[in-house]
Write a protein that holds these residues in place. Structure first.
Motif, PDB file in Angstrom:
ATOM      1  N   PRO A 185      41.472  81.001 154.253  1.00 12.81           N
ATOM      2  CA  PRO A 185      40.277  81.798 153.955  1.00 12.81           C
ATOM      3  C   PRO A 185      40.216  83.068 154.793  1.00 12.81           C
ATOM      4  CG  PRO A 185      39.719  79.498 154.225  1.00 12.81           C
ATOM      5  CD  PRO A 185      41.160  79.609 154.537  1.00 12.81           C
ATOM      6  N   ALA A 186      39.863  84.187 154.153  1.00 14.40           N
ATOM      7  CA  ALA A 186      39.869  85.489 154.816  1.00 14.40           C
ATOM      8  C   ALA A 186      38.737  85.566 155.840  1.00 14.40           C
ATOM      9  CB  ALA A 186      39.716  86.587 153.778  1.00 14.40           C
ATOM     10  N   THR A 187      38.877  86.516 156.766  1.00 14.45           N
ATOM     11  CA  THR A 187      37.830  86.716 157.770  1.00 14.45           C
ATOM     12  C   THR A 187      36.598  87.314 157.106  1.00 14.45           C
ATOM     13  OG1 THR A 187      38.701  88.903 158.214  1.00 14.45           O
ATOM     14  CG2 THR A 187      39.462  87.115 159.636  1.00 14.45           C
ATOM     15  N   VAL A 188      35.474  87.253 157.839  1.00 21.95           N
ATOM     16  CA  VAL A 188      34.209  87.776 157.310  1.00 21.95           C
ATOM     17  C   VAL A 188      34.357  89.252 156.941  1.00 21.95           C
ATOM     18  CG1 VAL A 188      31.766  88.131 157.821  1.00 21.95           C
ATOM     19  CG2 VAL A 188      32.957  86.143 158.761  1.00 21.95           C
ATOM     20  N   GLU A 189      35.045  89.992 157.819  1.00 24.11           N
ATOM     21  CA  GLU A 189      35.197  91.434 157.611  1.00 24.11           C
ATOM     22  C   GLU A 189      35.900  91.718 156.281  1.00 24.11           C
ATOM     23  OE1 GLU A 189      37.653  93.386 160.483  1.00 24.11           O
ATOM     24  OE2 GLU A 189      37.398  95.284 159.418  1.00 24.11           O
ATOM     25  N   ILE A 190      36.987  90.967 156.052  1.00 26.00           N
ATOM     26  CA  ILE A 190      37.729  91.175 154.808  1.00 26.00           C
ATOM     27  C   ILE A 190      36.890  90.758 153.612  1.00 26.00           C
ATOM     28  CG2 ILE A 190      39.732  90.381 153.481  1.00 26.00           C
ATOM     29  CD1 ILE A 190      41.341  90.395 156.001  1.00 26.00           C
ATOM     30  N   LYS A 191      36.129  89.676 153.763  1.00 26.05           N
ATOM     31  CA  LYS A 191      35.293  89.195 152.656  1.00 26.05           C
ATOM     32  C   LYS A 191      34.256  90.228 152.265  1.00 26.05           C
ATOM     33  CE  LYS A 191      35.598  84.198 152.675  1.00 26.05           C
ATOM     34  NZ  LYS A 191      35.272  83.053 153.518  1.00 26.05           N
ATOM     35  N   GLU A 192      33.715  90.934 153.267  1.00 17.15           N
ATOM     36  CA  GLU A 192      32.649  91.902 152.978  1.00 17.15           C
ATOM     37  C   GLU A 192      33.199  93.189 152.379  1.00 17.15           C
ATOM     38  OE1 GLU A 192      30.589  92.350 156.644  1.00 17.15           O
ATOM     39  OE2 GLU A 192      29.438  90.498 156.372  1.00 17.15           O
ATOM     40  N   THR A 193      34.326  93.671 152.952  1.00 15.34           N
ATOM     41  CA  THR A 193      34.786  94.998 152.546  1.00 15.34           C
ATOM     42  C   THR A 193      36.081  94.967 151.757  1.00 15.34           C
ATOM     43  OG1 THR A 193      35.995  95.241 154.596  1.00 15.34           O
ATOM     44  CG2 THR A 193      33.730  96.036 154.588  1.00 15.34           C
ATOM     45  N   TYR A 229      39.774  80.753 143.879  1.00 15.42           N
ATOM     46  CA  TYR A 229      39.963  81.103 145.287  1.00 15.42           C
ATOM     47  C   TYR A 229      40.520  82.527 145.380  1.00 15.42           C
ATOM     48  CZ  TYR A 229      41.606  80.570 150.083  1.00 15.42           C
ATOM     49  OH  TYR A 229      41.819  80.732 151.424  1.00 15.42           O
ATOM     50  N   PRO A 230      39.782  83.418 146.024  1.00 15.19           N
ATOM     51  CA  PRO A 230      40.217  84.821 146.025  1.00 15.19           C
ATOM     52  C   PRO A 230      41.319  85.095 147.055  1.00 15.19           C
ATOM     53  CG  PRO A 230      38.168  84.612 147.216  1.00 15.19           C
ATOM     54  CD  PRO A 230      38.501  83.233 146.714  1.00 15.19           C
ATOM     55  N   ILE A 231      42.302  85.866 146.643  1.00 15.86           N
ATOM     56  CA  ILE A 231      43.330  86.350 147.566  1.00 15.86           C
ATOM     57  C   ILE A 231      43.119  87.854 147.691  1.00 15.86           C
ATOM     58  CG2 ILE A 231      45.809  86.604 147.963  1.00 15.86           C
ATOM     59  CD1 ILE A 231      45.102  83.710 147.935  1.00 15.86           C
ATOM     60  N   TYR A 232      42.995  88.331 148.946  1.00 14.22           N
ATOM     61  CA  TYR A 232      42.661  89.740 149.162  1.00 14.22           C
ATOM     62  C   TYR A 232      43.908  90.570 149.450  1.00 14.22           C
ATOM     63  CZ  TYR A 232      37.853  88.126 149.574  1.00 14.22           C
ATOM     64  OH  TYR A 232      36.629  87.567 149.324  1.00 14.22           O
ATOM     65  N   TRP A 233      43.877  91.804 148.990  1.00 13.87           N
ATOM     66  CA  TRP A 233      44.940  92.762 149.328  1.00 13.87           C
ATOM     67  C   TRP A 233      45.042  92.921 150.839  1.00 13.87           C
ATOM     68  CZ3 TRP A 233      48.577  93.745 146.250  1.00 13.87           C
ATOM     69  CH2 TRP A 233      48.357  93.962 144.878  1.00 13.87           C
TER      70      TRP A 233
END
Lengths: 296, 284
Positions: free
Chosen positions: A92-100, A110-114
């Motif tokens: 799971p991504a960090t809060v910062e990545i989740k927000e921005t 389940y989201p995978i972020y760039w």
């Protein structure tokens, strides 16, 4: 022959080889710190990484270090690299990545972020740079010079009666015996292979036995050697408490000053950018120079 | 078993900036049941050469053929390396450094077990080998690390001869031993030769070469520069740069011959040979 992660000393006489080892250690530390300062958004970070990489390649060319050697030492790291990648991308991504952050794709829901990809790439880059810098240091500086430099850095501790010289001596003896022990290992390995030991095949017990047949003779010869060395040193009047003069004296030359100034300026520049970035003036190279706006 | 070496090249640290060629096109033949010496200065490539015999080093180019076994540069083709090592054994210089077991008999049996012998058979053969090298029952259960240098070496050699190889390669078997130790080791080797084994020794001891070897190869800078009998070597050694020391016995025989004594130099291997020759020629 066992592969050594940090390269062996390569016997050339280039500009980098001739630099004062104390200076080299200091510069390597500065460059390492510099690499760890993350500046601006992702595009800026990666552009700076590219600049560092270019810088490193130029130094490696000057120092005549083979890139093959570097890749060889990186080869043993591939599992770690894969591990870092998996951890950053799939956990799971960090809060910062989740927000921005920007979602690349979904696995089910389940989201995978760039940003996770970029983050893991950045960490792997830093790892490679660290290894490359360490290799640069060890393959352009003889072990002896390295220990002299360490001793010099520890010299302030002499005030509190810290045995700097003894530690440096121990260190240099240990370093001196690495190649000897490697040769010895190879020799014993061959002798045992002649007795039918197969170091690469067989079950767990067989392999364990094979390793034992290597380690015990190695220990015995190492202990023998250290006894002989101690005797030889004593025979030549070695006394750990005496003050000694030195055959090789480290000197700070003009080339050290020039290279140190260069690295310091680079470091100062990066540090300034970093401070600006953290204090409300975000740095965005693409936007600043080329007027390109990116979402990363 | 015989050995055929064909145009062998070996380079240390090939494809790196520190590459050093050790063998440059070596070709030689070693016949079955022969006693061969390999001579040459330190760093000439002798040790590299013998290590290619049982595939401890794979040649950069060229082949080594030991009966049906073939050692070449391609790893995949060298399938039966272990089988080869059972037939051709190598005793390294200072073999006492390879001991590691708790007892002498276990250490000697170690090699046998690696080659598939059952525990009891291995111990039985180990005992035989130990008796052969002159170590009696009282040594069997002692720790190899409590023995003297010469005894340790005999244990290590027993560990090799217990495997019962057809070809025995020894790298300076007598280095660092006292004269009595040297003689007992060489007697042992001679005994193995008399039992039909092929013996190859790397050595600097020319008296030993003169006494035991039938044929010698001189290696220099990775090439064979001389091939022939020891006495033929000694008679030309003065003119060529072979880096060997002619043994006093040969010099004496040579002087006697030049002084008019009618002796056949090629027959002389030991001092008793010389005495015999002199006696015969006096009466004859």
């Amino acid at each position: 022959m066992a592969s050594v992660v940090f390269g062996r000393f390569s016997p050339y006489n280039t500009f980098v080889h001739r630099l004062d080892p104390r200076n080299k250690i200091f510069m390597v530390i500065l460059l390492m710190v510099m690499i760890f300062l993350r500046i601006g958004n992702w595009s800026t970070t990666y552009i700076l990484c590219g600049v560092y990489l270019l810088f490193l390649i130029i130094i490696m060319l000057i120092a005549k270090i083979s890139f093959l050697e570097l890749f060889k030492s990186l080869k043993s790291m591939w599992f770690l690299v894969l591990f870092i990648f998996a951890i950053y991308v799939f956990l799971p991504a960090t809060v910062e990545i989740k927000e921005t952050g920007h979602v690349a794709f979904y696995i089910n829901t389940y989201p995978i972020y760039w940003e996770s990809f970029l983050q893991s790439g950045y960490i792997i880059f830093r790892l490679i740079m660290m290894i490359a810098l360490m290799m640069l240091l060890t393959s352009t500086t003889t072990p002896m010079n390295l220990t002299y430099a360490f001793e010099w850095y520890m010299s302030p501790l002499k005030v509190i009666k810290f045995p700097t010289h003894e530690i440096a001596m121990t260190l240099s003896i240990a370093l001196r015996f690495i190649p000897t022990l490697l040769d010895e290992t190879e020799r014993i390995q061959k002798a045992q292979a002649s007795r039918g030991v197969d170091f690469n095949k067989g079950g767990l017990f067989k392999r364990f036995k094979a390793i034992v047949s290597l380690i015990i003779p190695l220990f015995i010869s190492a202990i023998d050697r250290s006894e002989q060395l101690a005797d030889a040193m004593e025979a030549r009047g070695f006394d750990p408490k005496m003050k000694r003069t030195r055959y090789r004296i480290l000197k700070f030359h003009l080339r050290d000053l020039i290279s140190l100034l260069f690295v310091l300026i680079l470091f100062a520049g990066v540090l300034t950018l970093f401070i600006f970035d953290k204090n409300g003036y975000p740095i965005d190279i693409l936007n600043f120079f080329f007027n390109i706006k990116t979402k990363f | 078993m015989s050995i055929k070496v064909d145009n062998l090249f070996y380079t240390y640290m090939a494809n790196s900036n520190q590459e050093t060629p050790a063998l440059k096109g070596v070709s030689l033949n070693i016949d079955n049941n022969s006693f061969v010496g390999i001579l040459g200065a330190t760093g000439s490539g002798k040790s590299t050469l013998i290590q290619t015999f049982n595939a401890l080093l794979l040649p950069t180019c060229g082949t080594v053929t030991v009966d049906e076994f073939k050692v070449s540069s391609e790893k995949k083709k060298n399938k039966s390396i272990k089988e080869l090592r059972k037939h051709l054994s190598l005793v390294f210089q200072f073999p006492e450094y390879q001991l590691f077991e708790e007892t002498v008999e276990k250490d000697v049996a170690f090699g046998l077990k690696n080659f598939g012998y059952k525990n009891e058979d291995a111990l039985k053969k180990a005992h035989e080998a130990l008796l052969q090298v002159g170590l009696d029952e009282s040594y069997f259960t002692r720790s190899p690390f409590d023995l003297s240098g010469g005894e340790k070496r005999r244990v290590a050699i027993a560990g090799i001869i217990a495997i019962d190889p057809d070809i025995l390669v020894l790298d300076e078997p007598t280095a660092g031993l006292d004269p009595v130790g040297c003689q007992s080791i060489m007697k042992l080797v001679k005994n193995m030769f008399d039992n039909g084994k092929t013996i190859i020794v790397v050595t600097h001891d020319m008296e030993m070469v003169m006494e035991y070897c039938q044929k010698v190869f001189v290696v220099k800078e990775g090439q064979i520069i001389f091939e022939g009998s020891p006495n033929a070597l000694f008679s030309v050694a003065n003119e060529e740069d072979y880096a060997i020391e002619i043994p006093p016995l040969f010099l004496l025989a040579d002087r006697l011959k030049k002084a008019g004594k009618n002796i056949d130099i090629n027959k002389i291997h030991t001092s008793s040979d010389l005495i015999k020759e002199l006696k015969e020629k006096r009466h004859g």
